[in-house]
Design a protein around this motif. Structure first.
Motif, PDB file in Angstrom:
ATOM      1  N   PRO A  29       7.082   3.492 -22.174  1.00 17.61           N
ATOM      2  CA  PRO A  29       5.915   2.755 -21.217  1.00 17.61           C
ATOM      3  C   PRO A  29       6.191   3.665 -19.950  1.00 17.61           C
ATOM      4  N   LEU A  30       4.689   3.481 -19.149  1.00 14.77           N
ATOM      5  CA  LEU A  30       4.568   4.147 -17.895  1.00 14.77           C
ATOM      6  C   LEU A  30       5.461   3.201 -16.909  1.00 14.77           C
ATOM      7  N   ARG A  31       6.103   3.849 -16.085  1.00 14.90           N
ATOM      8  CA  ARG A  31       7.027   3.220 -15.032  1.00 14.90           C
ATOM      9  C   ARG A  31       6.494   4.006 -13.803  1.00 14.90           C
ATOM     10  N   MET A  32       5.536   3.516 -13.174  1.00 16.68           N
ATOM     11  CA  MET A  32       5.104   4.293 -11.884  1.00 16.68           C
ATOM     12  C   MET A  32       5.961   3.391 -10.641  1.00 16.68           C
ATOM     13  N   THR A  33       6.438   4.219  -9.778  1.00 15.49           N
ATOM     14  CA  THR A  33       6.906   3.614  -8.614  1.00 15.49           C
ATOM     15  C   THR A  33       6.306   3.704  -7.359  1.00 15.49           C
ATOM     16  N   PHE A  34       5.176   2.974  -7.144  1.00 18.80           N
ATOM     17  CA  PHE A  34       4.421   2.927  -5.914  1.00 18.80           C
ATOM     18  C   PHE A  34       4.467   1.680  -4.993  1.00 18.80           C
ATOM     19  N   LYS A  35       4.928   1.894  -3.652  1.00 17.43           N
ATOM     20  CA  LYS A  35       5.253   0.949  -2.825  1.00 17.43           C
ATOM     21  C   LYS A  35       4.124   0.009  -2.224  1.00 17.43           C
ATOM     22  N   ARG A  36       3.194   0.844  -2.209  1.00 11.10           N
ATOM     23  CA  ARG A  36       1.855   0.493  -1.467  1.00 11.10           C
ATOM     24  C   ARG A  36       0.551   0.060  -2.463  1.00 11.10           C
ATOM     25  N   ILE A  37       1.037   0.270  -3.700  1.00 17.06           N
ATOM     26  CA  ILE A  37       0.005  -0.209  -4.763  1.00 17.06           C
ATOM     27  C   ILE A  37       0.050  -1.465  -5.395  1.00 17.06           C
ATOM     28  N   THR A  38      -0.693  -2.332  -5.158  1.00 19.31           N
ATOM     29  CA  THR A  38      -0.293  -3.746  -6.286  1.00 19.31           C
ATOM     30  C   THR A  38      -1.239  -4.146  -7.150  1.00 19.31           C
ATOM     31  N   VAL A  39      -0.796  -4.587  -8.205  1.00 23.78           N
ATOM     32  CA  VAL A  39      -1.646  -5.047  -9.348  1.00 23.78           C
ATOM     33  C   VAL A  39      -1.434  -6.455  -9.715  1.00 23.78           C
ATOM     34  N   GLU A  40      -2.318  -7.453  -9.244  1.00 24.47           N
ATOM     35  CA  GLU A  40      -2.227  -8.748  -9.529  1.00 24.47           C
ATOM     36  C   GLU A  40      -3.140  -9.315 -10.264  1.00 24.47           C
ATOM     37  N   PRO A  41      -2.792  -9.909 -11.509  1.00 24.74           N
ATOM     38  CA  PRO A  41      -4.025 -10.430 -12.577  1.00 24.74           C
ATOM     39  C   PRO A  41      -4.888 -11.375 -11.750  1.00 24.74           C
ATOM     40  N   GLY A  42      -4.247 -12.284 -10.753  1.00 20.83           N
ATOM     41  CA  GLY A  42      -5.363 -13.235 -10.408  1.00 20.83           C
ATOM     42  C   GLY A  42      -6.133 -12.635  -9.018  1.00 20.83           C
ATOM     43  N   GLN A  43      -5.891 -11.603  -8.638  1.00 20.38           N
ATOM     44  CA  GLN A  43      -6.597 -10.800  -7.529  1.00 20.38           C
ATOM     45  C   GLN A  43      -7.414  -9.607  -8.097  1.00 20.38           C
ATOM     46  N   MET A  44      -8.745  -9.743  -7.751  1.00 25.05           N
ATOM     47  CA  MET A  44      -9.763  -8.687  -8.236  1.00 25.05           C
ATOM     48  C   MET A  44      -9.488  -8.301  -9.724  1.00 25.05           C
ATOM     49  N   ASP A  45      -9.392  -9.359 -10.554  1.00 25.24           N
ATOM     50  CA  ASP A  45      -9.077  -9.059 -12.221  1.00 25.24           C
ATOM     51  C   ASP A  45      -7.973  -8.006 -12.489  1.00 25.24           C
ATOM     52  N   GLY A  46      -7.045  -7.936 -11.519  1.00 26.52           N
ATOM     53  CA  GLY A  46      -6.184  -6.997 -11.897  1.00 26.52           C
ATOM     54  C   GLY A  46      -6.276  -5.433 -11.498  1.00 26.52           C
ATOM     55  N   ASP A  79      -7.286  -2.151   8.629  1.00 26.58           N
ATOM     56  CA  ASP A  79      -5.830  -2.781   7.788  1.00 26.58           C
ATOM     57  C   ASP A  79      -5.255  -1.612   7.167  1.00 26.58           C
ATOM     58  N   LEU A  80      -5.879  -0.460   6.843  1.00 28.74           N
ATOM     59  CA  LEU A  80      -5.393   0.532   6.061  1.00 28.74           C
ATOM     60  C   LEU A  80      -4.543   1.484   6.964  1.00 28.74           C
ATOM     61  N   GLU A  81      -3.500   2.087   6.563  1.00 26.56           N
ATOM     62  CA  GLU A  81      -2.840   3.245   7.105  1.00 26.56           C
ATOM     63  C   GLU A  81      -2.941   4.478   6.336  1.00 26.56           C
ATOM     64  N   ALA A  82      -2.653   5.699   7.228  1.00 26.57           N
ATOM     65  CA  ALA A  82      -3.015   6.787   6.413  1.00 26.57           C
ATOM     66  C   ALA A  82      -2.120   7.154   5.210  1.00 26.57           C
ATOM     67  N   THR A  83      -0.918   6.466   5.389  1.00 25.92           N
ATOM     68  CA  THR A  83       0.060   6.544   4.167  1.00 25.92           C
ATOM     69  C   THR A  83      -0.525   5.838   2.797  1.00 25.92           C
ATOM     70  N   ASP A  84      -1.214   4.631   3.321  1.00 26.93           N
ATOM     71  CA  ASP A  84      -2.030   3.992   2.041  1.00 26.93           C
ATOM     72  C   ASP A  84      -3.098   4.890   1.344  1.00 26.93           C
ATOM     73  N   VAL A  85      -3.620   5.623   2.205  1.00 24.06           N
ATOM     74  CA  VAL A  85      -4.806   6.765   1.715  1.00 24.06           C
ATOM     75  C   VAL A  85      -3.961   7.716   0.652  1.00 24.06           C
ATOM     76  N   ARG A  86      -2.932   8.248   1.312  1.00 19.92           N
ATOM     77  CA  ARG A  86      -2.278   9.263   0.401  1.00 19.92           C
ATOM     78  C   ARG A  86      -1.459   8.598  -0.786  1.00 19.92           C
ATOM     79  N   GLU A  87      -1.204   7.499  -0.538  1.00 22.49           N
ATOM     80  CA  GLU A  87      -0.516   6.831  -1.665  1.00 22.49           C
ATOM     81  C   GLU A  87      -1.558   6.385  -2.926  1.00 22.49           C
TER      82      GLU A  87
END
Length: 105
Positions: A29-46, A79-87
Motif C-alpha cells: 500500500p502507498l504510504r505517502m507522508t505529506f504534512k500539508r496535503i489532506t484528503v477528507e471524504p466529506g470535503q470536495m468528494d475526497g 491563505d496559501l504559503e510557498a511551502t504549500d505550492v512546493r508540497e
C-alpha cells in the motif's frame, strides 16, 4: 526506466518509492507522508486539498503548469504559503510516479 509490464500491458514506473520519505516494494500500500496535503471524504468528494482548505492540489498544480510563479499563486490565494505550492508539486509527482502507464507500440 526500470520496471515490468503487467498482464494488461501497463508499465509500473518504479519498484521503490523514496521521495515521499518512505520506501516500499511494488504491491505494498502507498504510504505517502505529506504534512500539508489532506484528503477528507466529506470535503470536495475526497479530492486532495491543501491543509484542509478547499484549495485542491490539482488547482495549484494547474496554475504552475500555466506558468504562474509561487509568488503569483500565493497572491491569488492568500491563505496559501510557498511551502504549500512546493508540497502540492511533490504530491503530484509522487502520485504520477505511482500510476501505471500504457506501453507505446
Amino acid at each position: 526506466m526500470k520496471g515490468i509490464a503487467n498482464r494488461a500491458g501497463c508499465y509500473r514506473t518504479s519498484a521503490w518509492s523514496r521521495s515521499s520519505g518512505t520506501a516500499r516494494r511494488r504491491g505494498e500500500p502507498l504510504r505517502m507522508t505529506f504534512k500539508r496535503i489532506t484528503v477528507e471524504p466529506g470535503q470536495m468528494d475526497g479530492v486532495p486539498c491543501i491543509r484542509g482548505m478547499r484549495i485542491a492540489v490539482a488547482t495549484v498544480v494547474g496554475m504552475v503548469a500555466e506558468g504562474m510563479t509561487e509568488t503569483e499563486i500565493v497572491e491569488a490565494y492568500p491563505d496559501l504559503e510557498a511551502t504549500d505550492v512546493r508540497e502540492a508539486l511533490r504530491y503530484a509527482a509522487e502520485t504520477a510516479r505511482e500510476r501505471e502507464l500504457p506501453l507505446a507500440g
